[in-house]
Design a protein around this motif. Structure first.
Motif, PDB file in Angstrom:
ATOM      1  N   ASP A 267      23.681 121.495 100.256  1.00  0.00           N
ATOM      2  CA  ASP A 267      22.327 121.384 100.795  1.00  0.00           C
ATOM      3  C   ASP A 267      22.047 119.953 101.249  1.00  0.00           C
ATOM      4  O   ASP A 267      21.432 119.728 102.296  1.00  0.00           O
ATOM      5  CB  ASP A 267      21.299 121.809  99.741  1.00  0.00           C
ATOM      6  N   GLU A 268      22.496 118.991 100.449  1.00  0.00           N
ATOM      7  CA  GLU A 268      22.301 117.584 100.813  1.00  0.00           C
ATOM      8  C   GLU A 268      23.223 117.155 101.946  1.00  0.00           C
ATOM      9  O   GLU A 268      22.884 116.289 102.746  1.00  0.00           O
ATOM     10  CB  GLU A 268      22.538 116.697  99.593  1.00  0.00           C
ATOM     11  N   TYR A 269      24.401 117.767 101.995  1.00  0.00           N
ATOM     12  CA  TYR A 269      25.396 117.362 102.997  1.00  0.00           C
ATOM     13  C   TYR A 269      25.075 117.929 104.381  1.00  0.00           C
ATOM     14  O   TYR A 269      25.608 117.454 105.379  1.00  0.00           O
ATOM     15  CB  TYR A 269      26.780 117.831 102.560  1.00  0.00           C
ATOM     16  N   ALA A 270      24.174 118.899 104.443  1.00  0.00           N
ATOM     17  CA  ALA A 270      23.900 119.581 105.710  1.00  0.00           C
ATOM     18  C   ALA A 270      23.537 118.605 106.820  1.00  0.00           C
ATOM     19  O   ALA A 270      23.983 118.758 107.966  1.00  0.00           O
ATOM     20  CB  ALA A 270      22.790 120.616 105.510  1.00  0.00           C
ATOM     21  N   GLU A 271      22.739 117.581 106.510  1.00  0.00           N
ATOM     22  CA  GLU A 271      22.316 116.649 107.551  1.00  0.00           C
ATOM     23  C   GLU A 271      23.474 115.782 108.061  1.00  0.00           C
ATOM     24  O   GLU A 271      23.381 115.199 109.138  1.00  0.00           O
ATOM     25  CB  GLU A 271      21.193 115.756 107.038  1.00  0.00           C
ATOM     26  N   MET A 272      24.563 115.720 107.290  1.00  0.00           N
ATOM     27  CA  MET A 272      25.716 114.915 107.687  1.00  0.00           C
ATOM     28  C   MET A 272      26.829 115.765 108.302  1.00  0.00           C
ATOM     29  O   MET A 272      27.892 115.241 108.636  1.00  0.00           O
ATOM     30  CB  MET A 272      26.279 114.158 106.467  1.00  0.00           C
TER      31      MET A 272
END
Length: 318
Positions: A267-272
């Motif tokens: 979920d946190e990695y989605a923007e990267m």
């Protein structure tokens, strides 16, 4: 020279980068202190272990006491980065401003943001739009501003994604090598035919140690030695040769939990995730020319990594 007169090098963070760096520095004959929030687990001869919370002013000051050079290799859980990393920076920067130690910071490619395939050099503009990218860019600006103002002596070493012995939590780590060796499903992210740079963790360590040894490099960003980028598909083919079997590949075209990467991380990695939908090509020519250091060839990196994972999976590491 007595032990007391050998300048002390303090490594903050006992993850793969910090641990590899502590070993590299000890191998170069330095007195070394390795710092972690809990007591670091290291068996490197000559490395002093030290427990401190360097996100607090008092913890950071205690950790860097008597240091000639401090290396900031601290990282935290991915979902905590935007909250905790600025606190770590404020505490560490204040500590070296107080003590006068030089500061070498391990950095990422996040400040560049989306490049649309442009080769990343130290001259590439910082165009991050993600939360974590903007956070990293702001921290870097503050480090360099402190140096320009004469409050601290600072240098930044940027790395691409880690790979190598001891690296688990990387897109070319624990989601790839154990499965390749054991016949499981190997992870690929995004477009696996795009070139993607990876930095050997041993080159991260050697590069940071080199920056720590040479104040002439201070006051700027350097790209740590990194082998030429190849595609994930090519890397998987190289791994197949090393393990002697075809890999069973699972390609995620969007972030979702897989192997060691749980839902909270993804979920946190989605923007990267743009890093896997456009080429990620890092150029380290400037560092190589300035310091006479060449990156480890990718085939040698993969060979050493496969052997490390093989030993990890079959018994105690030597």
């Amino acid at each position: 020279m007595s032990a007391a007169s050998v300048p002390l090098h303090v490594v903050l963070g006992a993850g793969p980068a910090g641990t590899a760096l502590a070993g590299e520095l000890a191998g170069r004959g330095h007195a070394v202190r390795l710092v972690s929030r809990s007591m670091p687990e290291t068996t490197v001869e000559g490395v002093q272990r030290f427990a401190a919370d360097v996100s607090t002013p008092e913890g950071a000051l205690a950790a860097v006491a008597d240091a000639a050079v401090v290396y900031h290799c601290v990282n935290v859980a991915y979902h905590l980065q935007t909250e905790v990393m600025p606190r770590v920076q404020r505490a560490v920067l204040a500590a070296v401003e107080t003590t006068g130690a030089r500061l070498v910071v391990l950095d990422t490619l996040y400040p560049y943001g989306q490049t649309h395939g442009e080769v990343m050099t130290e001259e590439t503009p910082w165009r991050a739009t993600t939360r974590k990218g903007r956070m990293r860019a702001q921290l870097d600006e503050q480090y360099l501003a402190a140096h320009r103002a004469g409050r601290a002596r600072v240098v930044l070493g940027r790395s691409a994604d880690f790979v190598g012995p001891g690296v688990l939590n990387s897109t070319l780590g624990g989601a790839v090598f154990p499965a390749a060796l054991g016949g499981g499903e190997v992870l690929g992210l995004g477009d696996i035919d795009l070139p993607h740079s990876y930095t050997d963790i041993r080159d991260v360590a050697a590069g940071l140690a080199t920056l720590g040894a040479d104040p002439e490099g201070d006051g700027r960003v350097w790209h740590l030695p990194t082998a030429p980028a190849v595609s994930t598909r090519e890397i998987h083919a190289m791994i197949e040769e090393l393990v002697g079997r075809p890999v069973q590949r699972v390609v995620l075209t969007e972030p979702r939990p897989f192997g060691p990467f749980d839902a909270a991380f993804m979920d946190e990695y989605a923007e990267m995730f743009y890093q896997h939908t456009e080429p990620q090509i890092m150029d380290s020519t400037a560092f190589e020319r300035a310091f006479g250091v060449r990156p480890t060839p990718l085939d040698a990196t993969l060979d050493a990594t496969v052997e490390w994972y093989r030993a990890l999976l079959t018994g105690p590491r030597s």
